[in-house]
Design a protein around this motif. Structure first.
Motif, short mmCIF file in Angstrom:
data_model
loop_
_atom_site.label_atom_id
_atom_site.label_comp_id
_atom_site.label_asym_id
_atom_site.label_seq_id
_atom_site.Cartn_x
_atom_site.Cartn_y
_atom_site.Cartn_z
N ASP A 41 0.82 -1.21 0.00
CA ASP A 41 0.00 0.00 0.00
C ASP A 41 0.86 1.26 0.00
O ASP A 41 1.88 1.34 0.68
N LEU A 42 0.40 2.23 -0.76
CA LEU A 42 1.03 3.54 -0.85
C LEU A 42 0.05 4.55 -0.27
O LEU A 42 -1.12 4.60 -0.67
N VAL A 43 0.54 5.35 0.69
CA VAL A 43 -0.27 6.38 1.33
C VAL A 43 0.43 7.72 1.10
O VAL A 43 1.59 7.88 1.48
N MET A 44 -0.27 8.65 0.49
CA MET A 44 0.28 9.98 0.23
C MET A 44 -0.39 10.97 1.18
O MET A 44 -1.62 11.07 1.21
N LEU A 45 0.42 11.69 1.96
CA LEU A 45 -0.10 12.66 2.92
C LEU A 45 0.16 14.08 2.42
O LEU A 45 1.28 14.41 2.03
N SER A 46 -0.87 14.92 2.48
CA SER A 46 -0.76 16.31 2.07
C SER A 46 -1.36 17.19 3.15
O SER A 46 -2.31 16.80 3.83
#
Length: 173
Positions: A41-46
């Motif tokens: 899983d890839l989680v991108m936080l902004s």
């Protein structure tokens, strides 16, 4: 909490919005989110500086059961937290100082780590989307009109077929 799940389009995001009113609850949200994550899983936080990205990641680390204190990797770019048990490692990346796209991040070997790890990238928009069509994007914003400085609106968007049937709406606890 508002939840929205689009119909048939596999590329469309599956979205839920939550209000979080303290750093402790942000960390708890990370623990709940970790229960949905699996290797690959890839989680991108902004979000703005100080929004709570690292606090959320600390909760992810607790929920995944990884070794080491989860702190901001701003100056080292990436930290690997190995699992304490059978779960995946957590690769925590801060792409703030990296200007280009995935090509500039190639030295981090994220594509090699992805199948066996959960990769969390702060400031990853426009830089790591090519790693996976299936990814989570978490946007953390200060709540408009909030009287306290700790209230955040968190929008979790699941992209791709991986997130089609995951209960993102249940993250509100």
């Amino acid at each position: 909490m508002e939840a929205h799940t689009p119909a048939a389009d596999a590329a469309a995001p599956f979205v839920t919005r939550l209000t979080v009113d303290s750093p402790e609850r942000m960390q708890d949200l990370g623990r709940r989110l970790a229960a949905l994550l699996r290797p690959g899983d890839l989680v991108m936080l902004s979000g703005a500086l100080g929004a709570g990205k690292t606090t959320l990641t600390r909760g992810l680390g607790e929920g995944l059961g990884v070794r080491g204190a989860v702190t901001s990797p701003t100056f080292v770019i990436a930290r690997v937290h190995p699992p304490l048990g059978d779960g995946p490692a957590l690769v925590h990346v801060d792409a703030y100082r990296l200007g280009g796209g995935l090509d500039e991040m190639e030295d981090l070997d994220l594509d090699v780590s992805l199948p066996d790890s959960v990769i969390v990238v702060e400031w990853g928009d426009g830089k790591v989307e090519d790693l996976s069509q299936d990814r989570l994007r978490v946007l953390i914003e200060r709540a408009v009109g909030a009287t306290d400085d700790e209230r955040r609106v968190v929008t979790v968007s699941g992209m791709g077929t991986r997130w089609r049937h995951e209960p993102l709406a249940d993250l509100g606890g």
